[in-house]
Design a protein around this motif. Structure first.
Motif, mmCIF file in Angstrom:
data_model
loop_
_atom_site.group_PDB
_atom_site.id
_atom_site.type_symbol
_atom_site.label_atom_id
_atom_site.label_comp_id
_atom_site.label_asym_id
_atom_site.label_seq_id
_atom_site.Cartn_x
_atom_site.Cartn_y
_atom_site.Cartn_z
ATOM 1 N N ILE A 1 6.019 8.311 0.657
ATOM 2 C CA ILE A 1 5.105 6.947 0.731
ATOM 3 C C ILE A 1 5.428 6.216 -0.520
ATOM 4 C CG2 ILE A 1 3.175 8.051 -0.436
ATOM 5 C CD1 ILE A 1 1.436 6.698 1.140
ATOM 6 N N SER B 1 2.849 1.320 -3.512
ATOM 7 C CA SER B 1 1.778 0.426 -3.030
ATOM 8 C C SER B 1 1.115 1.108 -1.651
ATOM 9 C CB SER B 1 2.528 -0.687 -2.362
ATOM 10 O OG SER B 1 3.508 -0.521 -1.379
ATOM 11 N N GLU B 2 1.814 1.758 -0.726
ATOM 12 C CA GLU B 2 1.063 2.442 0.132
ATOM 13 C C GLU B 2 0.103 3.441 -0.258
ATOM 14 O OE1 GLU B 2 4.366 2.385 3.794
ATOM 15 O OE2 GLU B 2 4.516 3.894 2.239
ATOM 16 N N ARG C 1 -2.968 1.695 -1.682
ATOM 17 C CA ARG C 1 -3.648 1.387 -0.638
ATOM 18 C C ARG C 1 -4.846 2.161 -0.096
ATOM 19 N NH1 ARG C 1 0.556 -2.472 0.475
ATOM 20 N NH2 ARG C 1 1.394 -0.778 2.183
#
Length: 376
Positions: free
Chosen positions: A359, A362-363, A366
């Motif tokens: 991952i 940024s993922e 989030r």
């Protein structure tokens, strides 16, 4: 549920004390029951990732926690011979989230929460064991009853479910502890050493201190003395790289504990009428998820928002479940997936499994901050 309420909380762990703090600050009358004689510090340490630090900020405790803990900037994975496999930039995720990830000894986190409760005038009723038969009676005496009484023997969960929810053992043991290796501690990095079916993690805190866990496949044996597990820990990892050896040599023996690692399956409901479970009682995940305490803190914050809303308890608690179950179930699933890869016996070297391999920063940011900052 916006008027001031009488709230009973079973369990003075992370979830229970955090909820008590947030509810008391809203003016609710909180009664906190704890089966033990003191606030438990079981567990060597905890990493509060940015989502948890968001909640600590809402409680006004983020700066005190930063002072008590450390802020690692990297996560590194090595094989059992000390060869670096991969590295993940924690600071990049922290920056995107707007909050640091803080590592802290569990005893210091629990002391901080307990001190805040005391300053708010909330007393913990120690040596008060709540049985399943008591829960419905409490439901008549209080406007809200919250079970934050743990993964293994939650009385409030037992009261909600006709068939007992049995925690799932995943076939590995964690021997944990605290050490002070000083300057030999790896430089501000969480280090994960992995061999087939075995793992040793080192998490720096501050002042040359760290907490650690050695894990391997094992059957449950509660009759075996802790000293025997500690001896096996040394036998298994004595030939591993110097950081592991240094941590074991400087271990505080009083901090060492042996944990047979369980979680629970995702549950179809967490409440009935005005009775609710949160934290590990509702959605215990494996330590490989890295989100146990974080999701407990999120529960407390989201429930504090529910307490402000002008809804009937049944509708409010159903909304709470719907807000929380997807994220907590994801944490449970990730913990199981990683544990399966960490502790599956293999003749070959395990593949690198840091977040960077699965991952993006940024993922991950989030996911961690999902459902938080937009509601602050």
């Amino acid at each position: 549920m916006s008027r001031n309420r009488k709230i009973a909380i079973a369990g003075a762990g992370v979830a229970g004390m955090a909820l008590a703090i947030l509810a008391a600050k809203q003016g609710h009358k909180v009664t906190l029951f704890e089966r033990g004689s003191t606030v438990s510090s079981m567990g060597a340490g905890v990493t509060l990732w940015p989502n948890a630090m968001f909640v600590m900020q809402q409680m006004g405790l983020d700066e005190k926690l930063r002072h008590a803990g450390g802020v690692p900037d990297r996560m590194r994975q090595f094989d059992q011979h000390g060869v670096l496999q991969t590295e993940f930039d924690i600071s990049a995720v922290n920056s995107l989230c707007g909050f640091p990830g803080v590592t802290v000894l569990r005893r210091e986190l629990m002391s901080l929460l307990a001190s805040e409760l005391e300053s708010l005038g909330v007393q913990i009723r120690f040596n008060c064991s709540i049985a399943a038969a008591d829960v419905m009676r409490l439901g008549l005496q209080f406007d809200l009853v919250v079970g934050a009484d743990g993964r293994m023997n939650s009385a409030v969960r037992q009261a909600l479910y006709a068939d007992k929810v049995t925690p799932c053992y995943h076939g590995f043991v964690n021997v944990i502890g605290v050490s002070s290796p000083g300057e030999s501690l790896p430089d501000n990095a969480i280090c994960d050493f992995r061999g087939p079916g075995q793992r040793f993690g080192i998490v720096p805190v501050n002042d040359g201190r760290c907490y650690w866990a050695g894990a391997w496949n094992a059957a449950i044996d509660r009759k075996r003395p802790l000293t025997h597990w500690y001896e096996e820990l040394h036998q298994r990892f004595r030939g591993w790289p110097d950081p592991v050896k240094n941590v074991l040599l400087s271990a505080d023996r009083a901090s060492v504990n042996c944990i047979f690692v369980h979680d629970i399956d995702p549950l179809p409901f967490w409440h009935r009428d005005n009775i609710l479970i949160i934290g590990d009682a509702a959605h215990a995940s494996l330590p490989t998820s890295g989100q146990g305490a974080c999701q407990a803190l999120e529960d407390a914050w989201h429930l504090s928002l529910i307490l402000k809303a002008d809804d009937e308890p049944e509708a409010a608690l159903q909304r709470f479940y719907e807000q929380r179950c997807i994220k907590t179930s994801a944490a449970q699933r990730v913990g199981r997936e990683l544990a399966g890869k960490f502790f599956t016996e293999s003749s070959g070297q395990p593949e690198p499994l840091l977040p960077a391999t699965h991952i993006s920063a940024s993922e991950l940011s989030r996911f961690w901050m999902q459902g938080l900052t937009s509601l602050a």
